[in-house]
Design a protein around this motif. Sequence first.
Motif, PDB file in Angstrom:
ATOM      1  N   LYS A   1     -13.203  -3.351  -9.649  1.00  0.00           N
ATOM      2  CA  LYS A   1     -12.167  -3.643 -10.650  1.00  0.00           C
ATOM      3  C   LYS A   1     -10.795  -3.876 -10.031  1.00  0.00           C
ATOM      4  CE  LYS A   1     -15.222  -2.762 -13.870  1.00  0.00           C
ATOM      5  NZ  LYS A   1     -15.846  -3.875 -14.635  1.00  0.00           N
ATOM      6  N   GLY A   2     -10.702  -3.701  -8.723  1.00  0.00           N
ATOM      7  CA  GLY A   2      -9.420  -3.910  -8.061  1.00  0.00           C
ATOM      8  C   GLY A   2      -8.416  -2.802  -8.293  1.00  0.00           C
ATOM      9  N   LEU A   3      -8.888  -1.604  -8.683  1.00  0.00           N
ATOM     10  CA  LEU A   3      -7.998  -0.487  -8.918  1.00  0.00           C
ATOM     11  C   LEU A   3      -7.322  -0.055  -7.618  1.00  0.00           C
ATOM     12  CD1 LEU A   3      -7.084   1.596 -11.102  1.00  0.00           C
ATOM     13  CD2 LEU A   3      -8.939   3.067 -10.291  1.00  0.00           C
ATOM     14  N   ASP A   4      -6.041   0.275  -7.692  1.00  0.00           N
ATOM     15  CA  ASP A   4      -5.300   0.750  -6.525  1.00  0.00           C
ATOM     16  C   ASP A   4      -5.929   2.060  -6.045  1.00  0.00           C
ATOM     17  OD1 ASP A   4      -3.470   1.855  -4.710  1.00  0.00           O
ATOM     18  OD2 ASP A   4      -1.746   1.046  -5.804  1.00  0.00           O
TER      19      ASP A   4
ATOM     20  N   LYS B   1     -11.947  -3.858   2.868  1.00  0.00           N
ATOM     21  CA  LYS B   1     -10.804  -4.031   3.770  1.00  0.00           C
ATOM     22  C   LYS B   1      -9.542  -4.359   2.984  1.00  0.00           C
ATOM     23  CE  LYS B   1      -9.313  -6.493   7.924  1.00  0.00           C
ATOM     24  NZ  LYS B   1      -9.707  -7.444   8.991  1.00  0.00           N
ATOM     25  N   ALA B   2      -9.667  -5.234   1.989  1.00  0.00           N
ATOM     26  CA  ALA B   2      -8.514  -5.604   1.168  1.00  0.00           C
ATOM     27  C   ALA B   2      -8.020  -4.413   0.355  1.00  0.00           C
ATOM     28  CB  ALA B   2      -8.880  -6.763   0.247  1.00  0.00           C
ATOM     29  N   SER B   3      -8.960  -3.609  -0.143  1.00  0.00           N
ATOM     30  CA  SER B   3      -8.587  -2.451  -0.958  1.00  0.00           C
ATOM     31  C   SER B   3      -7.842  -1.403  -0.155  1.00  0.00           C
ATOM     32  CB  SER B   3      -9.838  -1.824  -1.589  1.00  0.00           C
ATOM     33  OG  SER B   3     -10.477  -2.722  -2.465  1.00  0.00           O
TER      34      SER B   3
ATOM     35  N   ASP C   1      -3.281  -1.333   2.022  1.00  0.00           N
ATOM     36  CA  ASP C   1      -2.011  -0.631   1.860  1.00  0.00           C
ATOM     37  C   ASP C   1      -2.025   0.777   2.448  1.00  0.00           C
ATOM     38  OD1 ASP C   1      -0.929  -2.796   0.581  1.00  0.00           O
ATOM     39  OD2 ASP C   1      -1.346  -2.072  -1.443  1.00  0.00           O
ATOM     40  N   LEU C   2      -3.224   1.277   2.797  1.00  0.00           N
ATOM     41  CA  LEU C   2      -3.346   2.619   3.363  1.00  0.00           C
ATOM     42  C   LEU C   2      -3.389   2.585   4.884  1.00  0.00           C
ATOM     43  CD1 LEU C   2      -6.098   3.987   0.938  1.00  0.00           C
ATOM     44  CD2 LEU C   2      -3.611   4.137   0.698  1.00  0.00           C
ATOM     45  N   VAL C   3      -3.417   1.383   5.443  1.00  0.00           N
ATOM     46  CA  VAL C   3      -3.537   1.200   6.882  1.00  0.00           C
ATOM     47  C   VAL C   3      -2.183   0.810   7.460  1.00  0.00           C
ATOM     48  CG1 VAL C   3      -4.554  -0.241   8.677  1.00  0.00           C
ATOM     49  CG2 VAL C   3      -5.958   0.531   6.758  1.00  0.00           C
TER      50      VAL C   3
ATOM     51  N   ALA D   1     -14.521  -3.789   7.377  1.00  0.00           N
ATOM     52  CA  ALA D   1     -13.217  -3.127   7.272  1.00  0.00           C
ATOM     53  C   ALA D   1     -12.888  -2.265   8.482  1.00  0.00           C
ATOM     54  CB  ALA D   1     -13.179  -2.267   6.011  1.00  0.00           C
ATOM     55  N   ALA D   2     -13.869  -2.008   9.336  1.00  0.00           N
ATOM     56  CA  ALA D   2     -13.720  -1.005  10.389  1.00  0.00           C
ATOM     57  C   ALA D   2     -13.256  -1.583  11.719  1.00  0.00           C
ATOM     58  CB  ALA D   2     -15.049  -0.283  10.595  1.00  0.00           C
TER      59      ALA D   2
END
Length: 273
Positions: free
Chosen positions: A70-73, A112-114, A117-119, A145-146
């Motif tokens: 759902k693209g939730l943050d 990876k896109a999700s 912002d945490l990276v 993503a890794a």
Amino acid sequence: MMAPMTITLAVANQKGGVAKTTSVASIGAALAELGQRVLLVDLDPQACLTFSLGVDPEDLDLSVHQVLTKGLDPTEVVLETEDGVDLLPATIDLARAEADLLTRTGREHVLKASLADLVGADGYDWILLDCPPSLGVLTVAALTAADGVLVPLQCETLSHRGVGQLLDTVHDVRRFTNKGLEVWGVLPTLYDGRTTHARTVLDTISQTYDLAVIEPPIPKTIKFAEAPAAGRSILATSRTSKGAQAYREVAANLIARAEAGRPKSRRLRTRPS
């Protein structure tokens, strides 16, 4: 000790019963003890990591499922745990994610896109991805993503075929979605140092696939079975046990590896010759 920027490790093995989830929780807690900011991501619909860190998946309205589909943050879903690590939890809803993502363009990159912002410098030092026991969409998304992949291996019942399949998948991910992915090595688990068989099997897999071995081996102990019921890692439930100390040493070695920088990628031996 600080890892440079964010290191994202996928902990993967499509074979169950290799202490994969235990390793994610324990390494995460050990990294946190060393002052690292750590996020654990539960990508298994069985939600074992979520449960083992004291969170009941049935009590959750939001999970990584909504983040991926759902693209939730993710910051709206991340939970703090008593082990000093943050958790992006899973619920049984995640079982539908494979089907939901199959028809989506760029599904390999959705995790990876999700996590983007945490990276970085202001985010976590480490993100550990607890992959499901399969080589489906979620595992491929985790590998995409890794920065690296860590392979827990039970020394008693090691399957060469299973390792080969995982390395085939890693090879494909390198070709198509993440050319910088590194295999950091195998982590021997459920290790019984009293048997020559365990070391022989470990040496065989290392030589056959040209993989590094993450030291020290994690000993076989009942203490690991007791930890999830308490909703904590073994570092909290049995702080002075050999298992807890082994994971502390593994965490320190992973930090040293991160600080030394990643070596150049080498061709994987995906199948025995």
